[in-house]
Design an enzyme around this catalytic site. Structure first.
Site, PDB file in Angstrom:
ATOM      1  N   SER A 136       0.822  -1.149   0.002  1.00 42.99           N
ATOM      2  CA  SER A 136      -0.197  -0.014   0.039  1.00 42.99           C
ATOM      3  C   SER A 136       1.084   1.359   0.115  1.00 42.99           C
ATOM      4  CB  SER A 136      -0.850  -0.060   1.106  1.00 42.99           C
ATOM      5  OG  SER A 136      -1.660   1.201   1.545  1.00 42.99           O
ATOM      6  N   LYS A 162      -0.779  -0.853  -4.363  1.00 40.29           N
ATOM      7  CA  LYS A 162      -2.065  -0.186  -4.182  1.00 40.29           C
ATOM      8  C   LYS A 162      -1.860   1.327  -3.682  1.00 40.29           C
ATOM      9  CE  LYS A 162      -4.805  -0.274   0.216  1.00 40.29           C
ATOM     10  NZ  LYS A 162      -5.525  -1.025   0.907  1.00 40.29           N
ATOM     11  N   LYS A 164      -2.989   4.852  -2.378  1.00 43.67           N
ATOM     12  CA  LYS A 164      -3.938   5.685  -1.752  1.00 43.67           C
ATOM     13  C   LYS A 164      -4.450   6.619  -2.488  1.00 43.67           C
ATOM     14  CE  LYS A 164      -4.173   3.321   2.358  1.00 43.67           C
ATOM     15  NZ  LYS A 164      -5.439   2.903   2.803  1.00 43.67           N
ATOM     16  N   ASP A 190      -7.183   2.879  -3.316  1.00 42.02           N
ATOM     17  CA  ASP A 190      -7.946   2.890  -1.999  1.00 42.02           C
ATOM     18  C   ASP A 190      -8.274   4.207  -1.542  1.00 42.02           C
ATOM     19  OD1 ASP A 190      -8.956   2.662   0.572  1.00 42.02           O
ATOM     20  OD2 ASP A 190      -7.287   1.241   1.267  1.00 42.02           O
ATOM     21  N   GLU A 215     -11.248   0.435  -3.576  1.00 38.84           N
ATOM     22  CA  GLU A 215     -11.361   0.329  -2.380  1.00 38.84           C
ATOM     23  C   GLU A 215     -12.247   1.476  -1.628  1.00 38.84           C
ATOM     24  OE1 GLU A 215      -7.989  -1.585  -0.324  1.00 38.84           O
ATOM     25  OE2 GLU A 215      -8.766  -1.530   1.445  1.00 38.84           O
ATOM     26  N   ASP A 240     -13.911  -2.307   2.314  1.00 39.25           N
ATOM     27  CA  ASP A 240     -13.088  -2.555   3.309  1.00 39.25           C
ATOM     28  C   ASP A 240     -13.849  -2.081   4.849  1.00 39.25           C
ATOM     29  OD1 ASP A 240     -11.094  -1.978   5.523  1.00 39.25           O
ATOM     30  OD2 ASP A 240      -9.534  -1.188   4.561  1.00 39.25           O
ATOM     31  N   LYS A 264      -9.824  -7.934   7.092  1.00 34.86           N
ATOM     32  CA  LYS A 264      -9.442  -7.680   8.194  1.00 34.86           C
ATOM     33  C   LYS A 264      -9.794  -7.931   9.653  1.00 34.86           C
ATOM     34  CE  LYS A 264      -7.740  -3.045   6.274  1.00 34.86           C
ATOM     35  NZ  LYS A 264      -8.034  -1.780   6.388  1.00 34.86           N
ATOM     36  N   GLY A 292      -4.317  -4.719   5.691  1.00 31.67           N
ATOM     37  CA  GLY A 292      -3.440  -4.774   6.687  1.00 31.67           C
ATOM     38  C   GLY A 292      -3.626  -3.463   7.637  1.00 31.67           C
TER      39      GLY A 292
HETATM   40  C1  NPQ Z   1      -6.436   0.391   4.685  1.00 26.66           C
HETATM   41  N1  NPQ Z   1      -4.337   0.171   5.400  1.00 26.66           N
HETATM   42  O1  NPQ Z   1      -6.542  -0.777   3.872  1.00 26.66           O
HETATM   43  C2  NPQ Z   1      -5.526   0.550   5.674  1.00 26.66           C
HETATM   44  C3  NPQ Z   1      -5.589   1.835   6.524  1.00 26.66           C
HETATM   45  C4  NPQ Z   1      -4.729   2.435   7.338  1.00 26.66           C
HETATM   46  C5  NPQ Z   1      -2.300  -0.760   4.686  1.00 26.66           C
HETATM   47  O2  NPQ Z   1      -3.637   0.765   3.411  1.00 26.66           O
HETATM   48  C6  NPQ Z   1      -1.811   3.460  11.461  1.00 26.66           C
HETATM   49  C7  NPQ Z   1      -2.553   2.439  11.821  1.00 26.66           C
HETATM   50  C8  NPQ Z   1      -2.034   4.072  10.261  1.00 26.66           C
HETATM   51  C9  NPQ Z   1      -3.392   1.829  10.690  1.00 26.66           C
HETATM   52  C10 NPQ Z   1      -3.105   4.128   7.732  1.00 26.66           C
HETATM   53  C11 NPQ Z   1      -3.392   0.097   4.479  1.00 26.66           C
HETATM   54  C12 NPQ Z   1      -2.942   3.407   9.108  1.00 26.66           C
HETATM   55  C13 NPQ Z   1      -3.596   2.408   9.523  1.00 26.66           C
HETATM   56  C14 NPQ Z   1      -3.774   3.615   7.071  1.00 26.66           C
HETATM   57  C15 NPQ Z   1      -4.645   1.853   8.802  1.00 26.66           C
HETATM   58  O3  NPQ Z   1      -7.425   1.051   4.408  1.00 26.66           O
HETATM   59 MG    MG Z   2      -8.679  -0.033   3.026  1.00 25.84          MG
END
Ligand code: NPQ
Ligand code: MG
Length: 371
Positions: A136, A162, A164, A190, A215, A240, A264, A292
Site C-alpha cells: 500500500s 495499491k 492511496k 484505496d 477500495e 473495506d 481485516k 493490513g
Molecule cells: C486500509 N491500510 O487498507 C488501511 C488503512 C490504514 C495498509 O492501506 C496506522 C494504523 C496508520 C493503521 C493507515 C493500508 C494506518 C492504519 C492506514 C490503517 O485502509
Molecule cells: Mg482500505
C-alpha cells in the site's frame, strides 16, 4: 489462565504514511499477552491512536478490554469453560469494539494453539505455504516522488501496488504509474471513504486504467451508494471499512455494493469471524484479499496464515516487515520472489524479542484472571 498483560509499544515508521484520513509517523500498538499455566499467547489490537480509520482508538480499546471483556474471560475461566469459541460468543453481549475483541481473542487463540502444537495456518485451513505480497503506497508530495516509491517496491518484488487516493490525488497518479510501469502491473486504489456518490463521474475517469479494484470510495454506512456507484463505473468496487461482520459481507454482496472484499480480522472481531467472511464470500463467488493495519510481526503472522485460505485469490497488503519498520518485534517477515512464507510453528509461529519489546514499551498493565 493466570491473567492478561496489556502492553503499549511505540514503533517508529520508516517513512510517514499518508492516507485520505491523515498522516502517520509512528505506530502506537496495544499488545495482549495471555498467560496460561504452561504457555502464553499474543494478540495485537490494530486500533489506531486516534479514531480515523474506524470509531475505535487504542486507549479506548484498552479500557474496553480491562473493564468489559476481562470479566467475560474471568467468568468462563471460573466455570472451567474458557475456550476461544465460547469467549467469542460471550463477547457478543458487548456491542461493537471489534478491534479490542480481536486483540483479546487472538491472544487466547495463540495460547490454546501453542498448547496443542497447532499452527494458525493449520487451524484456519491454510492451503498454501507462501502468499503473494502487495504493498500500500501512501499519498505523496509529487508524482515523481510516487514513481520513485513504486519503482523501489517493484524492485523489492511486490507483485501488486495499491495507491492511496483522495480528491485531487486520483486520476493523475494512476495515469502516471500506468504510463511508467505498463499494463501488466497489478494496480488498485484505496480512498478510505474520501468520496461521495456525487463524485461518480470523477471516479469513472479511472475506468481506462484497468485497475483491479477501487477500495472503499464512499462512507462506511453507504452501501446503497456503493451499489449505485458500481453501476456507474467499470472498476470493480471492493469494500473495506463497511464490512464489519460476515452478515455485513452477505448484505453488501446481495445489494451489489461490492464484488471483491478486503478481509481485516481486527475490523470484524477476530480470526474466527474473518474466516466466516471468507466462507460467505467463497459461497457467493466473491474473491477476497487480506488487508493490513501496519501490524507488527505478531499481527502479520496471523494475517499471512489467514491469507493462505483458498478464497484469498488476490494479493493482500501482507507486506514484508521492512515496509513499515526498520526493526520488527519478531523475526522479520521478508519477501522471497514477491511472496511471504506462512509460519508453520505452533500458534502464530513467531515470538517477540522481549529485550527489544522492553525498549519500546511505553506502558504495561497486569490483569489477573483467577486468584
Ligand atoms: C486500509 N491500510 O487498507 C488501511 C488503512 C490504514 C495498509 O492501506 C496506522 C494504523 C496508520 C493503521 C493507515 C493500508 C494506518 C492504519 C492506514 C490503517 O485502509
Ligand atoms: Mg482500505
Amino acid at each position: 489462565m493466570r491473567g492478561l498483560e496489556l502492553r503499549r509499544i511505540a514503533m517508529p515508521l520508516v517513512s510517514p504514511f499518508r492516507t485520505s484520513f491523515g498522516t502517520e509517523t509512528a505506530r502506537d500498538v496495544l499488545l495482549v499477552r495471555a498467560a496460561g499455566e504452561t504457555a502464553e499467547g499474543w494478540g495485537e489490537c490494530v486500533a489506531m491512536a486516534e479514531p480515523l480509520y474506524s470509531s475505535e482508538h487504542v486507549d479506548g480499546a484498552a479500557e474496553v478490554i480491562r473493564r468489559f471483556l476481562l470479566p467475560e474471560v474471568t467468568a468462563l475461566a471460573k466455570s472451567g469453560e474458557l475456550t476461544v469459541p465460547r469467549l467469542e460468543a460471550a463477547l457478543g453481549r458487548i456491542k461493537g469494539h471489534p478491534m479490542a475483541k480481536a486483540g483479546l481473542l487472538t491472544a487466547l487463540l495463540d495460547l490454546s494453539l501453542r498448547e496443542s502444537g497447532t499452527s494458525f495456518g493449520a487451524y484456519l485451513g491454510a492451503v498454501k505455504t507462501t502468499v503473494p505480497a502487495g504493498v500500500s503506497v501512501g499519498i505523496m508530495s509529487s508524482i515523481p516522488a510516487l514513481l520513485d516509491a513504486v519503482d523501489g517496491y517493484r524492485a523489492q518484488g511486490y507483485v501488486r501496488i495499491k495507491l492511496k487516493i483522495e480528491p485531487g490525488w486520483d486520476v493523475e497518479p494512476v495515469r502516471a504509474v500506468r504510463e511508467r510501469f505498463g499494463d501488466d502491473l497489478l494496480l488498485q486504489v484505496d480512498a478510505n471513504t474520501a468520496y461521495t456518490l456525487a463524485d461518480a463521474r470523477q471516479l469513472a475517469r479511472l475506468d481506462p486504467f484497468d485497475l483491479l479494484l477501487i477500495e472503499q470510495p464512499l462512507p462506511e454506512d453507504d452501501l446503497r451508494g456503493h451499489a449505485a456507484l458500481a453501476r456507474q463505473i467499470r472498476t470493480p468496487v471492493c469494500l473495506d471499512e463497511s464490512i464489519t461482520s460476515a452478515r455485513a459481507a452477505a448484505d453488501a454482496i446481495a445489494l451489489g455494493a461490492t464484488s471483491v472484499i478486503n478481509v481485516k480480522p481486527g475490523r470484524v472481531g477476530g480470526y474466527l469471524e474473518a474466516r466466516r467472511v471468507h466462507d460467505v464470500c467463497a459461497a457467493n463467488g466473491v474473491p477476497v484479499w487480506c488487508g493490513g493495519m501496519l501490524e507488527t510481526g505478531l499481527g502479520r503472522a496471523a494475517n499471512v496464515a489467514l491469507a493462505a485460505l483458498p478464497n484469498f485469490t488476490l494479493p493482500g497488503d501482507t507486506s514484508a516487515s521492512d515496509r513499515y519498520f526498520a526493526r520488527d518485534i519478531t523475526k522479520p517477515f521478508v519477501l522471497d520472489g514477491g511472496h511471504v512464507a506462512v509460519p508453520t510453528g505452533p500458534g502464530l509461529g513467531v515470538t517477540p524479542d522481549l529485550d527489544y519489546l522492553g525498549e519500546i514499551t511505553t506502558a504495561t498493565e497486569w490483569l489477573p484472571v483467577l486468584p
